[in-house]
Design a protein around this motif. Structure first.
Motif, short mmCIF file in Angstrom:
data_model
loop_
_atom_site.label_atom_id
_atom_site.label_comp_id
_atom_site.label_asym_id
_atom_site.label_seq_id
_atom_site.Cartn_x
_atom_site.Cartn_y
_atom_site.Cartn_z
N ASN A 37 0.79 -1.23 0.00
CA ASN A 37 0.00 0.00 0.00
C ASN A 37 0.83 1.28 0.00
OD1 ASN A 37 0.30 0.79 2.92
ND2 ASN A 37 -0.70 -1.18 3.20
N ALA A 38 2.03 1.27 0.55
CA ALA A 38 2.87 2.47 0.50
C ALA A 38 3.29 2.76 -0.94
CB ALA A 38 4.10 2.30 1.39
N ILE A 39 3.63 1.71 -1.68
CA ILE A 39 4.02 1.88 -3.08
C ILE A 39 2.80 2.34 -3.89
CG2 ILE A 39 4.98 0.73 -5.12
CD1 ILE A 39 6.93 1.05 -2.64
N HIS A 40 1.65 1.75 -3.62
CA HIS A 40 0.42 2.17 -4.30
C HIS A 40 0.12 3.64 -4.00
CE1 HIS A 40 -3.58 2.16 -5.99
NE2 HIS A 40 -4.07 2.54 -4.83
N GLY A 41 0.24 4.02 -2.75
CA GLY A 41 -0.01 5.42 -2.37
C GLY A 41 0.91 6.37 -3.12
N TRP A 42 2.17 5.96 -3.28
CA TRP A 42 3.11 6.80 -4.02
C TRP A 42 2.65 6.93 -5.47
CZ3 TRP A 42 5.94 6.20 -8.39
CH2 TRP A 42 6.86 7.22 -8.67
N PHE A 43 2.25 5.81 -6.10
CA PHE A 43 1.77 5.89 -7.48
C PHE A 43 0.54 6.79 -7.58
CE2 PHE A 43 4.11 1.85 -8.44
CZ PHE A 43 4.82 2.31 -9.54
N VAL A 44 -0.39 6.64 -6.67
CA VAL A 44 -1.61 7.46 -6.69
C VAL A 44 -1.25 8.94 -6.56
CG1 VAL A 44 -3.73 8.05 -5.44
CG2 VAL A 44 -3.15 5.65 -5.88
N ASP A 45 -0.44 9.28 -5.58
CA ASP A 45 -0.11 10.68 -5.33
C ASP A 45 0.80 11.28 -6.39
OD1 ASP A 45 -1.62 10.53 -3.02
OD2 ASP A 45 0.11 10.23 -1.70
N THR A 46 1.78 10.52 -6.86
CA THR A 46 2.79 11.06 -7.75
C THR A 46 2.44 10.91 -9.22
OG1 THR A 46 4.46 10.55 -6.10
CG2 THR A 46 5.26 10.98 -8.32
N VAL A 47 1.93 9.76 -9.61
CA VAL A 47 1.70 9.46 -11.02
C VAL A 47 0.26 9.75 -11.43
CG1 VAL A 47 1.77 7.59 -12.73
CG2 VAL A 47 3.54 7.73 -10.98
N GLN A 48 -0.67 9.50 -10.53
CA GLN A 48 -2.08 9.60 -10.89
C GLN A 48 -2.75 10.86 -10.35
OE1 GLN A 48 -3.31 5.66 -9.45
NE2 GLN A 48 -3.22 4.94 -11.56
N GLY A 49 -1.96 11.80 -9.86
CA GLY A 49 -2.51 13.07 -9.40
C GLY A 49 -3.55 12.96 -8.31
N GLY A 50 -3.43 11.94 -7.45
CA GLY A 50 -4.35 11.76 -6.34
C GLY A 50 -5.62 11.00 -6.71
N LYS A 51 -5.80 10.65 -7.97
CA LYS A 51 -6.99 9.94 -8.44
C LYS A 51 -6.74 8.43 -8.33
CE LYS A 51 -9.79 9.46 -12.60
NZ LYS A 51 -9.86 9.84 -14.02
N ASP A 52 -7.55 7.75 -7.54
CA ASP A 52 -7.37 6.32 -7.28
C ASP A 52 -8.60 5.57 -7.74
OD1 ASP A 52 -6.49 3.88 -6.39
OD2 ASP A 52 -6.49 4.40 -4.26
N GLU A 53 -8.69 5.32 -9.06
CA GLU A 53 -9.87 4.68 -9.64
C GLU A 53 -9.50 3.49 -10.52
OE1 GLU A 53 -11.99 7.87 -11.53
OE2 GLU A 53 -12.44 8.83 -9.60
N CYS A 54 -8.42 2.81 -10.18
CA CYS A 54 -7.97 1.62 -10.93
C CYS A 54 -7.70 1.91 -12.40
CB CYS A 54 -8.97 0.47 -10.79
SG CYS A 54 -9.18 -0.09 -9.09
N GLN A 55 -7.38 3.14 -12.70
CA GLN A 55 -7.09 3.52 -14.08
C GLN A 55 -5.65 3.18 -14.46
OE1 GLN A 55 -7.25 5.62 -11.48
NE2 GLN A 55 -5.97 7.42 -11.78
N ILE A 56 -5.38 3.07 -15.74
CA ILE A 56 -4.02 2.83 -16.22
C ILE A 56 -3.38 4.18 -16.48
CG2 ILE A 56 -4.66 2.54 -18.65
CD1 ILE A 56 -2.43 0.22 -18.47
N THR A 57 -2.14 4.34 -15.99
CA THR A 57 -1.46 5.63 -16.08
C THR A 57 0.00 5.42 -16.43
OG1 THR A 57 -2.92 6.39 -14.29
CG2 THR A 57 -1.01 7.77 -14.82
N GLU A 58 0.49 6.22 -17.37
CA GLU A 58 1.90 6.13 -17.73
C GLU A 58 2.76 6.68 -16.60
OE1 GLU A 58 4.98 6.78 -21.42
OE2 GLU A 58 3.00 7.69 -21.55
N ILE A 59 3.90 6.04 -16.40
CA ILE A 59 4.84 6.45 -15.35
C ILE A 59 5.99 7.22 -15.99
CG2 ILE A 59 6.28 5.71 -13.42
CD1 ILE A 59 4.80 2.94 -13.67
N ASN A 60 6.20 8.42 -15.53
CA ASN A 60 7.31 9.25 -15.98
C ASN A 60 8.61 8.63 -15.47
OD1 ASN A 60 9.33 11.38 -15.53
ND2 ASN A 60 7.71 12.78 -16.17
N TRP A 61 9.62 8.51 -16.33
CA TRP A 61 10.87 7.85 -15.95
C TRP A 61 11.55 8.50 -14.74
CZ3 TRP A 61 12.46 3.28 -16.03
CH2 TRP A 61 13.80 2.98 -15.75
#
Length: 134
Positions: A37-61
């Protein structure tokens, strides 16, 4: 039931909700976590702009490299882990302690990012995408 997390790669193709199934069917390398969940939280906050809706999102290198740095810092200074890479609460997201399971998730993440670095080195067109489900 619970938090399942994936990073997929393509050889330059952008993954979207519309074409995801086409590429998901075993054609691409898959990195997988369960209830990290800590890794997921980082992805949600950093990559998905706080949106946590099981969407697919590109990760910036550069963001992936930052995640690796955060994991290394939390492993080196476990007493600072809560401020460096905090846990993320959610429905069936696992435990919220900064225990051995948390540390193992960090080690797994570092290993995955190192594999992604090799993939990116071999093919600079490689793109990575995050998707979670629960």
């Amino acid at each position: 039931m619970g938090l399942d997390m994936h990073v997929y790669h393509t050889n330059g193709v952008e993954l979207t909700e519309e074409n995801f199934e086409e590429y998901f069917m075993g054609q691409w390398q898959d990195f997988y976590w369960r209830k990290a969940n800590a890794i997921h939280g980082w992805f949600v906050d950093t990559v998905q702009g706080g949106k946590d809706e099981c969407q697919i999102t590109e990760i910036n290198w550069p963001d992936l490299l930052n995640l690796k740095s955060l994991c290394l810092a939390a492993l080196k200074y476990p007493s600072d882990a809560a401020s460096v890479l905090p846990t993320h609460q959610g429905f069936f997201f696992g435990t919220y302690g900064y225990d051995e399971y948390y540390m193992e998730d960090l080690r797994t993440t570092i290993g995955y990012i190192e594999k992604m670095q090799e993939m990116k080195k071999e093919n600079p067109q490689t793109r990575f995408f995050y998707k979670a489900s629960w």
